[in-house]
Design a protein around this motif. Sequence first.
Motif, PDB file in Angstrom:
ATOM      1  N   ASP A   9       8.280  30.062  14.500  1.00 36.23           N
ATOM      2  CA  ASP A   9       9.064  31.197  14.997  1.00 36.23           C
ATOM      3  C   ASP A   9       8.229  32.369  15.491  1.00 36.23           C
ATOM      4  O   ASP A   9       8.663  33.121  16.346  1.00 36.23           O
ATOM      5  N   GLN A  10       7.029  32.580  14.927  1.00 32.88           N
ATOM      6  CA  GLN A  10       6.238  33.755  15.306  1.00 32.88           C
ATOM      7  C   GLN A  10       4.756  33.435  15.212  1.00 32.88           C
ATOM      8  O   GLN A  10       4.365  32.451  14.582  1.00 32.88           O
ATOM      9  N   ASP A  11       3.930  34.278  15.837  1.00 30.34           N
ATOM     10  CA  ASP A  11       2.494  34.011  15.928  1.00 30.34           C
ATOM     11  C   ASP A  11       1.738  34.206  14.614  1.00 30.34           C
ATOM     12  O   ASP A  11       0.770  33.522  14.354  1.00 30.34           O
ATOM     13  N   GLU A  12       2.134  35.143  13.805  1.00 33.74           N
ATOM     14  CA  GLU A  12       1.411  35.467  12.579  1.00 33.74           C
ATOM     15  C   GLU A  12       2.153  34.939  11.349  1.00 33.74           C
ATOM     16  O   GLU A  12       3.376  34.838  11.354  1.00 33.74           O
ATOM     17  N   PRO A  13       1.416  34.627  10.269  1.00 35.26           N
ATOM     18  CA  PRO A  13       2.105  34.244   9.020  1.00 35.26           C
ATOM     19  C   PRO A  13       3.048  35.356   8.582  1.00 35.26           C
ATOM     20  O   PRO A  13       2.753  36.533   8.768  1.00 35.26           O
ATOM     21  N   ILE A  14       4.202  34.987   8.012  1.00 36.91           N
ATOM     22  CA  ILE A  14       5.160  35.999   7.585  1.00 36.91           C
ATOM     23  C   ILE A  14       4.793  36.600   6.243  1.00 36.91           C
ATOM     24  O   ILE A  14       5.265  37.649   5.884  1.00 36.91           O
ATOM     25  N   ASP A  15       3.936  35.904   5.493  1.00 38.04           N
ATOM     26  CA  ASP A  15       3.631  36.340   4.142  1.00 38.04           C
ATOM     27  C   ASP A  15       2.358  35.633   3.700  1.00 38.04           C
ATOM     28  O   ASP A  15       2.019  34.570   4.208  1.00 38.04           O
ATOM     29  N   HIS A  52      -5.817  27.470  10.768  1.00 32.06           N
ATOM     30  CA  HIS A  52      -5.817  27.945  12.139  1.00 32.06           C
ATOM     31  C   HIS A  52      -4.428  28.466  12.453  1.00 32.06           C
ATOM     32  O   HIS A  52      -3.436  27.780  12.216  1.00 32.06           O
ATOM     33  N   PRO A  53      -4.344  29.677  12.980  1.00 35.21           N
ATOM     34  CA  PRO A  53      -3.029  30.280  13.248  1.00 35.21           C
ATOM     35  C   PRO A  53      -2.221  29.452  14.243  1.00 35.21           C
ATOM     36  O   PRO A  53      -2.771  28.770  15.100  1.00 35.21           O
ATOM     37  N   PHE A  54      -0.920  29.514  14.093  1.00 33.98           N
ATOM     38  CA  PHE A  54      -0.002  28.863  15.015  1.00 33.98           C
ATOM     39  C   PHE A  54       0.543  29.898  15.991  1.00 33.98           C
ATOM     40  O   PHE A  54       0.517  31.090  15.724  1.00 33.98           O
ATOM     41  N   VAL A  55       1.036  29.415  17.099  1.00 31.65           N
ATOM     42  CA  VAL A  55       1.645  30.258  18.119  1.00 31.65           C
ATOM     43  C   VAL A  55       3.139  29.969  18.126  1.00 31.65           C
ATOM     44  O   VAL A  55       3.556  28.816  17.943  1.00 31.65           O
ATOM     45  N   ALA A  56       3.941  30.999  18.320  1.00 24.75           N
ATOM     46  CA  ALA A  56       5.389  30.805  18.390  1.00 24.75           C
ATOM     47  C   ALA A  56       5.716  29.700  19.390  1.00 24.75           C
ATOM     48  O   ALA A  56       5.150  29.656  20.477  1.00 24.75           O
ATOM     49  N   GLY A  57       6.577  28.785  18.974  1.00 21.29           N
ATOM     50  CA  GLY A  57       6.966  27.667  19.820  1.00 21.29           C
ATOM     51  C   GLY A  57       6.184  26.397  19.551  1.00 21.29           C
ATOM     52  O   GLY A  57       6.549  25.332  20.057  1.00 21.29           O
ATOM     53  N   ASP A  58       5.091  26.478  18.753  1.00 25.10           N
ATOM     54  CA  ASP A  58       4.347  25.272  18.390  1.00 25.10           C
ATOM     55  C   ASP A  58       5.247  24.330  17.597  1.00 25.10           C
ATOM     56  O   ASP A  58       6.065  24.772  16.789  1.00 25.10           O
ATOM     57  N   THR A  59       5.067  23.035  17.821  1.00 23.37           N
ATOM     58  CA  THR A  59       5.794  22.029  17.049  1.00 23.37           C
ATOM     59  C   THR A  59       4.938  21.642  15.849  1.00 23.37           C
ATOM     60  O   THR A  59       3.746  21.372  15.993  1.00 23.37           O
ATOM     61  N   VAL A  60       5.540  21.626  14.658  1.00 21.94           N
ATOM     62  CA  VAL A  60       4.851  21.241  13.432  1.00 21.94           C
ATOM     63  C   VAL A  60       5.657  20.159  12.720  1.00 21.94           C
ATOM     64  O   VAL A  60       6.850  19.990  12.965  1.00 21.94           O
ATOM     65  N   LEU A  61       4.996  19.414  11.860  1.00 20.57           N
ATOM     66  CA  LEU A  61       5.651  18.406  11.037  1.00 20.57           C
ATOM     67  C   LEU A  61       5.783  18.978   9.633  1.00 20.57           C
ATOM     68  O   LEU A  61       4.799  19.428   9.039  1.00 20.57           O
ATOM     69  N   VAL A  62       6.985  18.988   9.088  1.00 22.55           N
ATOM     70  CA  VAL A  62       7.263  19.572   7.777  1.00 22.55           C
ATOM     71  C   VAL A  62       7.629  18.458   6.807  1.00 22.55           C
ATOM     72  O   VAL A  62       8.457  17.599   7.124  1.00 22.55           O
ATOM     73  N   ALA A  63       7.000  18.442   5.632  1.00 20.80           N
ATOM     74  CA  ALA A  63       7.289  17.452   4.592  1.00 20.80           C
ATOM     75  C   ALA A  63       8.041  18.134   3.446  1.00 20.80           C
ATOM     76  O   ALA A  63       7.686  19.235   3.035  1.00 20.80           O
ATOM     77  N   PHE A  64       9.071  17.474   2.945  1.00 16.80           N
ATOM     78  CA  PHE A  64       9.877  17.989   1.841  1.00 16.80           C
ATOM     79  C   PHE A  64       9.680  17.122   0.612  1.00 16.80           C
ATOM     80  O   PHE A  64       9.954  15.923   0.644  1.00 16.80           O
ATOM     81  N   ALA A  65       9.234  17.744  -0.477  1.00 16.59           N
ATOM     82  CA  ALA A  65       9.064  17.012  -1.726  1.00 16.59           C
ATOM     83  C   ALA A  65      10.409  16.513  -2.215  1.00 16.59           C
ATOM     84  O   ALA A  65      11.410  17.234  -2.164  1.00 16.59           O
ATOM     85  N   GLY A  66      10.474  15.280  -2.636  1.00 19.75           N
ATOM     86  CA  GLY A  66      11.711  14.715  -3.152  1.00 19.75           C
ATOM     87  C   GLY A  66      12.714  14.376  -2.058  1.00 19.75           C
ATOM     88  O   GLY A  66      13.834  13.982  -2.340  1.00 19.75           O
ATOM     89  N   GLY A  67      12.324  14.549  -0.778  1.00 25.61           N
ATOM     90  CA  GLY A  67      13.206  14.180   0.319  1.00 25.61           C
ATOM     91  C   GLY A  67      14.402  15.066   0.512  1.00 25.61           C
ATOM     92  O   GLY A  67      15.407  14.674   1.072  1.00 25.61           O
ATOM     93  N   ASN A  68      14.329  16.311   0.030  1.00 22.12           N
ATOM     94  CA  ASN A  68      15.487  17.203   0.121  1.00 22.12           C
ATOM     95  C   ASN A  68      15.007  18.563   0.620  1.00 22.12           C
ATOM     96  O   ASN A  68      14.235  19.241  -0.059  1.00 22.12           O
TER      97      ASN A  68
END
Length: 72
Positions: A9-15, A52-68
């Motif tokens: 969503d944005q160029d810098e980490p939110i937290d 390495h910082p991400f840029v808004a609009g980059d596609t990332v792969l997100v993993a969820f523990a326990g599949g939820n």
Amino acid sequence: MWLTFALVDQDEPIDFDAEYGPLISCTAQPGGNPLRCQLGMQVAGDGEGEYHPFVAGDTVLVAFAGGNERTA
């Protein structure tokens, strides 16, 4: 483990969490659910890490523990 694609969503980490490091805001695709994601790092250890910082609009792969996505 459950995986989904998301867009950054944005160029810098939110937290920066002392335990989890930089957290970024993403939107799951295609569902549009907002996510707050911890970054996987190439180098990590007690008191150190590299990412390495991400840029808004980059596609990332997100993993969820326990599949939820509600466990995030």
